[in-house]
Design an enzyme around this catalytic site. Structure first.
Site, PDB file in Angstrom:
ATOM      1  N   ILE B  32       0.853  -1.190   0.000  1.00 58.23           N
ATOM      2  CA  ILE B  32       0.000   0.000   0.000  1.00 58.23           C
ATOM      3  C   ILE B  32       0.888   1.239   0.000  1.00 58.23           C
ATOM      4  O   ILE B  32       1.639   1.459   0.944  1.00 58.23           O
ATOM      5  CB  ILE B  32      -0.922  -0.019   1.243  1.00 58.23           C
ATOM      6  CG1 ILE B  32      -1.959  -1.129   1.086  1.00 58.23           C
ATOM      7  CG2 ILE B  32      -1.591   1.328   1.463  1.00 58.23           C
ATOM      8  CD1 ILE B  32      -2.957  -1.229   2.235  1.00 58.23           C
ATOM      9  N   ASP B  33       0.821   2.034  -1.075  1.00 57.51           N
ATOM     10  CA  ASP B  33       1.659   3.229  -1.146  1.00 57.51           C
ATOM     11  C   ASP B  33       0.862   4.448  -0.694  1.00 57.51           C
ATOM     12  O   ASP B  33      -0.278   4.330  -0.241  1.00 57.51           O
ATOM     13  CB  ASP B  33       2.240   3.409  -2.550  1.00 57.51           C
ATOM     14  CG  ASP B  33       1.162   3.686  -3.594  1.00 57.51           C
ATOM     15  OD1 ASP B  33       0.008   3.987  -3.221  1.00 57.51           O
ATOM     16  OD2 ASP B  33       1.473   3.601  -4.785  1.00 57.51           O
TER      17      ASP B  33
END
Lengths: 316, 75
Positions: B32-33
């Site tokens: 998850i960025d």
């Protein structure tokens, strides 16, 4: 003539912004673009307040037209430059590499029109909610720090999600790109790569040569593995070495971040073709001559106007 | 309760088993960025009817839960 709500909002003749390119977009380039009827933008980049003040002074000495400042939110000097744009009452502030929410109240109170660069629908919605006057939806075709969506996919989705004007960026270098972005729902465009070849652009001649020589497949993205600093630039020894290190089994985010330090300056100021990082967009292959900024803008919008007028060609 | 809901929203978003997410899970480990975090926070805001700030200290699921709890406690 192409007029859109963004022209009225910012008091500019053409709905075009020049991207705030770090180490490159100084007061001279910004003034040349603003004098050409667009919105010139000074990059505050990673420099301190004195640099920005000096560039604002230079721009003001060269133009009476509005211009903007781009604030890179990852800059170590971000608090200082955020305060300077408020004190100097810079008409427009664009922001990159993060969320500007922390500074919004101060900027809005100073009467600044704030236009964040966004790479997703959620970012655009948050920008709108915090008081942004418009957003720049930037696709991954762009040079420099990028997201993952393409301009083609991002712009219409952002246009549907917010009620403020949307400026398209990424992959635009001529009237065709402008016309296409207006069809996607944008009311303005931001170009970086094409303005690298503006006569008034102070970047090292080797940088200009790299862009002139570039073809459609000349750029590459570094920094995807660990995220945070995903960047598009022209392939050279620097990018080849970076990618080798990035995908090495013992690579760490800290080690990778170290690799990029100083490389932009080497490219922009020293023209170091081997060790410099030459940020440029995928559209670099289309940029093939140096011209005054005002001529670039005129040419682009003449072409866009002709195309938009002829758009009914396909409607039978 | 918050953990359950947050877990569910994350799992829904990245197509994984809610059971594989704990408070200690780092967003980076889930791939998850920062763009994903922004979207996730938006859906959590809608779910709990609150407004959250996003900052770099939001690294683990626990950080997010703490932020949610500080807002819901006030409300």
């Amino acid at each position: 003539m192409i007029k859109s709500p963004i022209c009225e909002m910012l008091k500019i003749d053409y709905p075009i912004f020049q991207g705030g390119m770090a180490w490159i977009a100084d007061g001279r380039l910004a003034a040349a673009v603003s004098n050409g009827g667009g919105l010139g933008i000074i990059s505050a980049m990673n420099a301190g307040g004195d640099y920005l003040k000096r560039q604002i002074e230079i721009a003001r000495s060269l133009t009476d037209r509005p211009f903007g400042v781009n604030i890179m939110l990852m800059s170590p000097h971000v608090d200082e430059v955020a305060e300077i744009v408020a004190e100097e009452r810079v008409p427009v502030v664009t922001t990159g590499a993060g969320s500007p929410i922390k500074y919004m109240e101060r900027w809005l109170e100073a009467g600044i029109t704030v236009i964040p660069v966004v790479a997703s629908v959620a970012m655009a919605k948050r920008a709108e909610r915090s008081g942004a006057a418009a957003v720049i939806a930037e696709g991954e075709e762009s040079g420099g720090h990028i997201g993952e969506l393409t301009t083609m996919a991002l712009v219409p989705q952002v246009c549907d999600a917010v009620d403020i004007p949307v400026i398209a960026a990424g992959g635009i270098a001529d009237g065709r790109g402008v016309a296409a972005c207006f069809m996607l729902g944008a009311v303005g465009v931001q170009l970086g790569t094409r303005f690298l070849l503006a006569k008034e652009c102070p970047v090292h001649p080797n940088y200009k040569e790299m862009v002139l020589k570039a073809t459609d497949i000349s750029t590459v993205v570094t920094g995807r593995r660990f995220g945070g600093h995903t960047c598009r630039s022209i392939k050279n020894d620097f990018t080849r070495n970076f990618l080798k290190e990035e995908y090495a089994p013992d690579a760490t985010p800290e080690k990778i971040e170290e690799l990029g330090v100083g490389a932009l300056r080497l490219a922009a100021l020293e023209g170091d073709k081997k060790n410099g990082c030459f940020l440029a967009g995928q559209i670099a292959g289309l940029v093939n001559k140096e011209q005054p900024a005002a001529e670039i803008i005129r040419e682009i919008f003449e072409e866009a106007e002709a195309l938009l007028k002829g758009a009914s060609l396909w409607v039978k | 309760m918050v953990l359950e809901k947050v877990r569910e929203l994350i799992a829904e978003k990245i197509n994984c088993e809610p059971g594989s997410i704990t408070e200690e899970t780092k967003f980076a480990d889930l791939g998850i960025d920062s763009l994903d975090v922004t979207e996730l926070v938006m859906s959590i805001e809608d779910e709990f009817n609150i407004e959250l700030e996003i900052n770099e200290s939001m690294v683990t699921v626990a950080d997010l839960i703490k932020a949610v709890e500080s807002k819901t406690a006030k409300g």
